[in-house]
Design a protein around this motif. Sequence first.
Motif, mmCIF file in Angstrom:
data_model
loop_
_atom_site.group_PDB
_atom_site.id
_atom_site.type_symbol
_atom_site.label_atom_id
_atom_site.label_comp_id
_atom_site.label_asym_id
_atom_site.label_seq_id
_atom_site.Cartn_x
_atom_site.Cartn_y
_atom_site.Cartn_z
ATOM 1 N N ASN A 1 -7.817 -3.849 9.538
ATOM 2 C CA ASN A 1 -8.981 -3.013 9.848
ATOM 3 C C ASN A 1 -9.641 -2.469 8.473
ATOM 4 O O ASN A 1 -10.843 -2.005 8.542
ATOM 5 C CB ASN A 1 -8.583 -1.598 10.647
ATOM 6 N N LEU A 2 -9.082 -2.575 7.494
ATOM 7 C CA LEU A 2 -9.824 -2.274 5.997
ATOM 8 C C LEU A 2 -9.859 -3.364 5.190
ATOM 9 O O LEU A 2 -10.504 -3.060 4.044
ATOM 10 C CB LEU A 2 -8.640 -1.272 5.476
ATOM 11 N N PHE A 3 -9.855 -4.548 5.703
ATOM 12 C CA PHE A 3 -10.234 -6.014 5.091
ATOM 13 C C PHE A 3 -11.352 -5.952 4.305
ATOM 14 O O PHE A 3 -11.686 -6.444 3.205
ATOM 15 C CB PHE A 3 -9.753 -7.045 5.940
ATOM 16 N N ALA A 4 -12.376 -5.416 4.949
ATOM 17 C CA ALA A 4 -13.735 -5.293 4.390
ATOM 18 C C ALA A 4 -13.739 -4.751 3.043
ATOM 19 O O ALA A 4 -14.764 -5.046 2.563
ATOM 20 C CB ALA A 4 -14.867 -4.689 5.692
ATOM 21 N N LYS A 5 -12.965 -3.661 2.805
ATOM 22 C CA LYS A 5 -12.985 -2.989 1.609
ATOM 23 C C LYS A 5 -12.621 -4.074 0.324
ATOM 24 O O LYS A 5 -13.193 -3.557 -0.803
ATOM 25 C CB LYS A 5 -11.911 -1.815 1.644
ATOM 26 N N THR A 6 -12.092 -5.134 0.541
ATOM 27 C CA THR A 6 -11.942 -6.159 -0.314
ATOM 28 C C THR A 6 -13.140 -6.853 -1.123
ATOM 29 O O THR A 6 -13.214 -7.347 -1.909
ATOM 30 C CB THR A 6 -10.944 -7.034 0.168
ATOM 31 N N ARG A 7 -14.391 -6.277 -0.473
ATOM 32 C CA ARG A 7 -15.564 -6.916 -0.840
ATOM 33 C C ARG A 7 -16.270 -5.817 -1.987
ATOM 34 O O ARG A 7 -16.945 -6.416 -2.999
ATOM 35 C CB ARG A 7 -16.630 -6.872 0.170
ATOM 36 N N ARG A 8 -15.348 -4.939 -2.305
ATOM 37 C CA ARG A 8 -15.707 -3.772 -3.470
ATOM 38 C C ARG A 8 -14.512 -3.935 -4.431
ATOM 39 O O ARG A 8 -13.279 -4.154 -4.053
ATOM 40 C CB ARG A 8 -15.958 -2.575 -2.807
#
Length: 339
Positions: A36-43
Amino acid sequence: MASLHGDDYQGELRANFSSNVWHEADNTDMYNHLCNLFAKTRRYPETEAESLKMTLAEIYRIESSHISIGNGSIDIIYRIAQSYRGKKSIIVSPTFSEYSRACEINEHTIKLCSREDIMVEIDKFQPDMVWLCNPNNPDGTCFDRKELQAILYTYPLVTFIIDQSFLDFTMQETLTANSVLEFTNLILIYSLTKRYSIPGLRIGYVIAPKTIIYKLDCFKIPWSVNTLAIEAGKYVISQKDSSFDLKTWLTESIRFQKEINRIDIFEALSSHTPFFLVKLRKGRAADLKAFLLKEGILIRDASGFYNNKVQMIRLNTLSINQNNLLIERMNAWKQSLSR
Protein backbone atom coordinates in the motif's frame (compact mmCIF):
# COMPACT_ATOMS: atom_id res chain seq x y z
CA MET A 1 36.71 -19.88 -1.23
CA ALA A 2 34.37 -20.79 1.64
CA SER A 3 31.50 -18.42 2.33
CA LEU A 4 32.00 -16.05 5.25
CA HIS A 5 28.32 -16.13 6.16
CA GLY A 6 25.27 -18.37 6.34
CA ASP A 7 22.30 -18.34 3.95
CA ASP A 8 24.77 -18.53 1.05
CA TYR A 9 22.57 -20.50 -1.36
CA GLN A 10 19.78 -18.75 -3.27
CA GLY A 11 17.99 -21.82 -4.66
CA GLU A 12 14.86 -23.51 -3.31
CA LEU A 13 15.29 -25.24 0.05
CA ARG A 14 13.34 -27.70 2.16
CA ALA A 15 14.96 -26.34 5.32
CA ASN A 16 17.41 -23.49 5.97
CA PHE A 17 19.31 -24.08 9.21
CA SER A 18 22.09 -21.66 8.24
CA SER A 19 20.39 -18.34 9.00
CA ASN A 20 19.78 -17.16 12.58
CA VAL A 21 16.29 -15.71 12.17
CA TRP A 22 12.88 -16.47 13.70
CA HIS A 23 11.67 -19.23 11.39
CA GLU A 24 7.91 -19.01 12.03
CA ALA A 25 7.39 -15.31 11.37
CA ASP A 26 4.22 -14.56 9.38
CA ASN A 27 4.88 -11.29 7.60
CA THR A 28 1.77 -11.30 5.42
CA ASP A 29 0.28 -8.20 7.06
CA MET A 30 3.58 -6.35 6.76
CA TYR A 31 3.86 -7.26 3.07
CA ASN A 32 0.33 -5.94 2.46
CA HIS A 33 1.19 -2.78 4.39
CA LEU A 34 4.29 -2.20 2.25
CA CYS A 35 2.35 -2.82 -0.97
CA ASN A 36 0.00 0.00 0.00
CA LEU A 37 3.00 2.29 0.47
CA PHE A 38 4.90 1.29 -2.65
CA ALA A 39 4.13 4.59 -4.39
CA LYS A 40 6.39 6.26 -1.82
CA THR A 41 9.39 4.70 -3.59
CA ARG A 42 8.94 7.32 -6.33
CA ARG A 43 10.45 9.81 -3.88
CA TYR A 44 13.82 9.73 -2.15
CA PRO A 45 13.74 8.15 1.32
CA GLU A 46 14.24 10.17 4.48
CA THR A 47 17.88 11.24 4.63
CA GLU A 48 18.43 9.96 8.18
CA ALA A 49 15.43 7.59 8.50
CA GLU A 50 14.06 10.18 10.93
CA SER A 51 10.59 8.68 11.39
CA LEU A 52 12.00 5.27 12.36
CA LYS A 53 14.44 6.96 14.71
CA MET A 54 11.58 8.82 16.42
CA THR A 55 9.54 5.61 16.75
CA LEU A 56 12.46 3.84 18.42
CA ALA A 57 13.06 6.83 20.71
CA GLU A 58 9.45 6.64 21.90
CA ILE A 59 9.70 2.90 22.56
CA TYR A 60 12.99 3.17 24.47
CA ARG A 61 12.04 6.50 26.10
CA ILE A 62 15.30 8.16 25.18
CA GLU A 63 16.09 11.16 23.00
CA SER A 64 16.39 10.44 19.28
CA SER A 65 19.87 12.01 19.34
CA HIS A 66 21.03 8.79 21.03
CA ILE A 67 20.05 6.74 17.95
CA SER A 68 21.36 6.28 14.42
CA ILE A 69 19.73 4.02 11.81
CA GLY A 70 21.78 1.84 9.48
CA ASN A 71 21.42 -0.32 6.40
CA GLY A 72 21.53 -3.41 8.59
CA SER A 73 23.74 -3.75 11.66
CA ILE A 74 26.66 -4.35 9.28
CA ASP A 75 26.46 -0.69 8.20
CA ILE A 76 26.77 0.32 11.86
CA ILE A 77 29.77 -1.96 12.43
CA TYR A 78 31.72 -0.48 9.53
CA ARG A 79 30.85 3.09 10.51
CA ILE A 80 32.10 2.51 14.04
CA ALA A 81 35.39 1.09 12.77
CA GLN A 82 35.75 4.02 10.37
CA SER A 83 34.94 6.59 13.07
CA TYR A 84 37.71 5.17 15.27
CA ARG A 85 40.21 4.58 12.48
CA GLY A 86 43.68 3.48 13.57
CA LYS A 87 42.69 2.58 17.14
CA LYS A 88 43.61 -0.52 19.16
CA SER A 89 40.76 -3.04 19.23
CA ILE A 90 40.19 -6.24 21.17
CA ILE A 91 37.66 -8.59 19.55
CA VAL A 92 36.16 -11.27 21.78
CA SER A 93 36.35 -14.42 19.66
CA PRO A 94 35.29 -16.65 18.00
CA THR A 95 32.64 -14.29 16.67
CA PHE A 96 31.11 -12.56 13.66
CA SER A 97 33.90 -12.09 11.11
CA GLU A 98 32.85 -8.58 10.05
CA TYR A 99 34.23 -6.97 13.22
CA SER A 100 37.74 -8.01 12.18
CA ARG A 101 37.17 -7.11 8.53
CA ALA A 102 35.87 -3.64 9.41
CA CYS A 103 38.78 -3.03 11.78
CA GLU A 104 41.38 -4.28 9.28
CA ILE A 105 40.07 -2.00 6.53
CA ASN A 106 40.29 0.94 8.92
CA GLU A 107 43.82 0.10 10.11
CA HIS A 108 43.03 -0.90 13.67
CA THR A 109 45.60 -2.83 15.65
CA ILE A 110 43.66 -5.99 16.47
CA LYS A 111 43.96 -8.46 19.32
CA LEU A 112 41.67 -11.50 19.47
CA CYS A 113 40.83 -12.88 22.89
CA SER A 114 38.55 -15.48 24.41
CA ARG A 115 35.49 -14.66 26.46
CA GLU A 116 37.21 -16.01 29.59
CA ASP A 117 40.33 -13.83 29.17
CA ILE A 118 38.69 -10.50 28.35
CA MET A 119 39.78 -8.60 31.48
CA VAL A 120 43.28 -10.08 31.46
CA GLU A 121 43.76 -9.06 27.83
CA ILE A 122 42.42 -5.55 28.41
CA ASP A 123 45.00 -5.08 31.16
CA LYS A 124 47.81 -6.38 28.93
CA PHE A 125 46.86 -4.85 25.55
CA GLN A 126 45.43 -1.51 26.79
CA PRO A 127 42.93 -1.20 23.91
CA ASP A 128 40.88 1.81 22.88
CA MET A 129 37.93 -0.43 22.03
CA VAL A 130 36.49 -3.86 22.81
CA TRP A 131 34.07 -5.57 20.42
CA LEU A 132 31.78 -8.33 21.61
CA CYS A 133 28.59 -9.94 20.36
CA ASN A 134 26.00 -10.66 23.05
CA PRO A 135 24.44 -13.19 22.56
CA ASN A 136 27.42 -14.29 20.55
CA ASN A 137 27.38 -15.47 16.97
CA PRO A 138 28.19 -18.32 16.24
CA ASP A 139 27.95 -20.15 19.58
CA GLY A 140 24.96 -18.47 21.27
CA THR A 141 26.80 -17.83 24.55
CA CYS A 142 25.86 -14.75 26.52
CA PHE A 143 27.36 -12.43 29.12
CA ASP A 144 24.70 -11.46 31.65
CA ARG A 145 23.98 -7.85 32.57
CA LYS A 146 25.94 -7.81 35.83
CA GLU A 147 29.07 -9.20 34.16
CA LEU A 148 28.99 -6.48 31.52
CA GLN A 149 28.25 -3.71 34.00
CA ALA A 150 31.24 -4.77 36.09
CA ILE A 151 33.52 -4.65 33.03
CA LEU A 152 32.17 -1.25 31.95
CA TYR A 153 32.75 0.19 35.42
CA THR A 154 36.27 -1.27 35.61
CA TYR A 155 37.45 0.21 32.29
CA PRO A 156 35.79 3.63 31.83
CA LEU A 157 38.41 4.78 29.28
CA VAL A 158 37.77 1.83 26.95
CA THR A 159 34.87 2.05 24.49
CA PHE A 160 32.81 -1.15 24.41
CA ILE A 161 30.89 -2.03 21.26
CA ILE A 162 28.29 -4.61 22.24
CA ASP A 163 26.34 -6.12 19.36
CA GLN A 164 22.91 -7.15 20.66
CA SER A 165 21.49 -8.19 17.29
CA PHE A 166 20.33 -11.50 18.80
CA LEU A 167 18.95 -9.95 21.98
CA ASP A 168 15.46 -11.37 21.40
CA PHE A 169 16.79 -14.93 21.22
CA THR A 170 17.88 -15.37 24.84
CA MET A 171 16.28 -15.46 28.29
CA GLN A 172 19.49 -14.06 29.82
CA GLU A 173 19.34 -10.52 31.21
CA THR A 174 21.36 -8.20 28.98
CA LEU A 175 22.04 -4.47 28.90
CA THR A 176 19.10 -2.16 28.26
CA ALA A 177 19.14 0.79 25.88
CA ASN A 178 19.11 3.18 28.85
CA SER A 179 22.55 1.84 29.83
CA VAL A 180 24.08 4.39 27.43
CA LEU A 181 22.86 7.13 29.79
CA GLU A 182 24.89 5.55 32.60
CA PHE A 183 28.01 4.53 30.65
CA THR A 184 29.67 7.07 28.37
CA ASN A 185 31.92 4.30 27.01
CA LEU A 186 29.11 2.10 25.65
CA ILE A 187 27.84 1.54 22.10
CA LEU A 188 24.91 -0.86 21.61
CA ILE A 189 24.12 -2.34 18.18
CA TYR A 190 20.67 -3.74 17.33
CA SER A 191 19.04 -5.47 14.38
CA LEU A 192 15.38 -5.67 13.37
CA THR A 193 15.96 -8.38 10.79
CA LYS A 194 16.50 -11.44 13.02
CA ARG A 195 13.49 -11.26 15.32
CA TYR A 196 11.13 -10.26 12.51
CA SER A 197 12.69 -12.47 9.81
CA ILE A 198 13.31 -9.69 7.28
CA PRO A 199 17.09 -9.91 6.62
CA GLY A 200 16.59 -8.93 2.98
CA LEU A 201 15.36 -5.47 4.01
CA ARG A 202 18.54 -4.56 5.98
CA ILE A 203 17.50 -2.57 9.07
CA GLY A 204 19.81 -2.00 12.01
CA TYR A 205 20.42 0.76 14.51
CA VAL A 206 22.85 1.89 17.17
CA ILE A 207 22.17 3.46 20.56
CA ALA A 208 25.02 5.35 22.23
CA PRO A 209 25.88 8.59 24.03
CA LYS A 210 25.05 11.66 21.91
CA THR A 211 28.68 12.56 21.27
CA ILE A 212 29.35 9.11 19.82
CA ILE A 213 26.22 9.20 17.64
CA TYR A 214 27.32 12.57 16.26
CA LYS A 215 30.71 11.07 15.40
CA LEU A 216 29.15 8.03 13.71
CA ASP A 217 26.72 10.15 11.71
CA CYS A 218 29.63 12.09 10.20
CA PHE A 219 30.34 8.92 8.22
CA LYS A 220 26.73 8.06 7.40
CA ILE A 221 25.81 7.93 3.71
CA PRO A 222 22.62 9.92 2.92
CA TRP A 223 19.59 7.80 1.98
CA SER A 224 21.40 4.64 3.09
CA VAL A 225 18.14 3.10 4.37
CA ASN A 226 15.47 2.71 1.71
CA THR A 227 11.85 3.77 2.08
CA LEU A 228 10.38 0.27 2.35
CA ALA A 229 12.92 -0.70 5.02
CA ILE A 230 12.02 2.40 7.05
CA GLU A 231 8.31 1.66 6.77
CA ALA A 232 8.81 -2.03 7.56
CA GLY A 233 10.85 -1.12 10.63
CA LYS A 234 8.17 1.20 11.96
CA TYR A 235 5.49 -1.39 11.27
CA VAL A 236 7.07 -4.40 12.97
CA ILE A 237 8.10 -2.60 16.15
CA SER A 238 4.65 -1.05 16.51
CA GLN A 239 2.68 -4.31 16.18
CA LYS A 240 1.84 -6.76 18.94
CA ASP A 241 3.07 -10.18 17.81
CA SER A 242 1.87 -13.12 19.90
CA SER A 243 3.41 -15.73 17.56
CA PHE A 244 6.96 -15.26 18.85
CA ASP A 245 7.33 -17.84 21.63
CA LEU A 246 10.96 -17.89 22.76
CA LYS A 247 10.39 -20.36 25.60
CA THR A 248 8.91 -22.99 23.28
CA TRP A 249 11.62 -22.35 20.70
CA LEU A 250 14.38 -22.85 23.29
CA THR A 251 12.69 -26.01 24.59
CA GLU A 252 12.67 -27.49 21.09
CA SER A 253 16.30 -26.43 20.66
CA ILE A 254 17.30 -28.42 23.75
CA ARG A 255 15.47 -31.50 22.41
CA PHE A 256 17.09 -30.99 19.00
CA GLN A 257 20.57 -30.81 20.54
CA LYS A 258 19.98 -33.95 22.61
CA GLU A 259 18.94 -35.89 19.50
CA ILE A 260 22.03 -34.70 17.65
CA ASN A 261 24.21 -35.86 20.55
CA ARG A 262 22.79 -39.37 20.13
CA ILE A 263 24.77 -39.54 16.88
CA ASP A 264 28.23 -40.34 18.19
CA ILE A 265 30.23 -38.36 15.61
CA PHE A 266 28.51 -35.09 16.57
CA GLU A 267 28.59 -32.95 19.71
CA ALA A 268 26.09 -30.09 20.09
CA LEU A 269 27.62 -27.37 22.26
CA SER A 270 25.72 -25.54 25.00
CA SER A 271 24.03 -22.28 23.96
CA HIS A 272 21.79 -19.57 25.44
CA THR A 273 19.96 -19.22 22.12
CA PRO A 274 18.08 -21.42 19.61
CA PHE A 275 21.18 -21.41 17.38
CA PHE A 276 24.21 -23.42 18.41
CA LEU A 277 27.43 -25.03 17.25
CA VAL A 278 27.93 -28.71 16.51
CA LYS A 279 31.43 -30.21 16.60
CA LEU A 280 32.25 -33.00 14.16
CA ARG A 281 34.35 -35.81 15.61
CA LYS A 282 34.64 -37.38 12.17
CA GLY A 283 34.44 -36.06 8.61
CA ARG A 284 34.55 -32.53 7.20
CA ALA A 285 31.91 -29.86 7.70
CA ALA A 286 32.17 -28.84 4.04
CA ASP A 287 31.38 -32.40 2.94
CA LEU A 288 28.39 -32.62 5.28
CA LYS A 289 27.10 -29.30 3.95
CA ALA A 290 27.41 -30.49 0.34
CA PHE A 291 25.69 -33.80 1.19
CA LEU A 292 22.73 -32.02 2.80
CA LEU A 293 22.42 -29.35 0.12
CA LYS A 294 21.74 -32.06 -2.47
CA GLU A 295 18.59 -32.77 -0.47
CA GLY A 296 17.56 -29.13 -0.14
CA ILE A 297 18.92 -28.65 3.39
CA LEU A 298 21.29 -25.75 4.10
CA ILE A 299 23.60 -25.57 7.12
CA ARG A 300 26.41 -23.19 8.07
CA ASP A 301 29.97 -24.49 7.86
CA ALA A 302 31.42 -22.79 10.96
CA SER A 303 34.93 -24.26 10.79
CA GLY A 304 36.29 -20.90 9.62
CA PHE A 305 35.56 -19.41 13.03
CA TYR A 306 38.29 -21.73 14.33
CA ASN A 307 40.72 -21.32 11.39
CA ASN A 308 39.58 -24.76 10.18
CA LYS A 309 41.45 -26.42 13.05
CA VAL A 310 38.15 -27.79 14.35
CA GLN A 311 35.32 -29.02 12.13
CA MET A 312 32.14 -27.18 13.16
CA ILE A 313 28.68 -26.45 11.83
CA ARG A 314 26.18 -23.92 13.13
CA LEU A 315 22.48 -24.75 13.22
CA ASN A 316 19.39 -22.70 13.92
CA THR A 317 16.46 -24.54 15.48
CA LEU A 318 13.51 -24.80 13.08
CA SER A 319 10.21 -26.73 13.31
CA ILE A 320 10.07 -30.19 14.89
CA ASN A 321 9.57 -31.82 11.49
CA GLN A 322 12.47 -29.95 9.90
CA ASN A 323 14.73 -30.68 12.86
CA ASN A 324 13.86 -34.38 12.69
CA LEU A 325 14.56 -34.37 8.95
CA LEU A 326 18.04 -32.99 9.57
CA ILE A 327 18.75 -35.56 12.30
CA GLU A 328 17.73 -38.34 9.91
CA ARG A 329 20.00 -37.03 7.15
CA MET A 330 22.93 -36.47 9.55
CA ASN A 331 22.58 -40.13 10.50
CA ALA A 332 22.59 -41.04 6.81
CA TRP A 333 25.79 -39.03 6.27
CA LYS A 334 27.44 -40.78 9.20
CA GLN A 335 26.62 -44.15 7.63
CA SER A 336 28.02 -43.00 4.27
CA LEU A 337 31.40 -42.31 5.91
CA SER A 338 31.89 -45.98 6.78
CA ARG A 339 31.16 -47.32 3.30
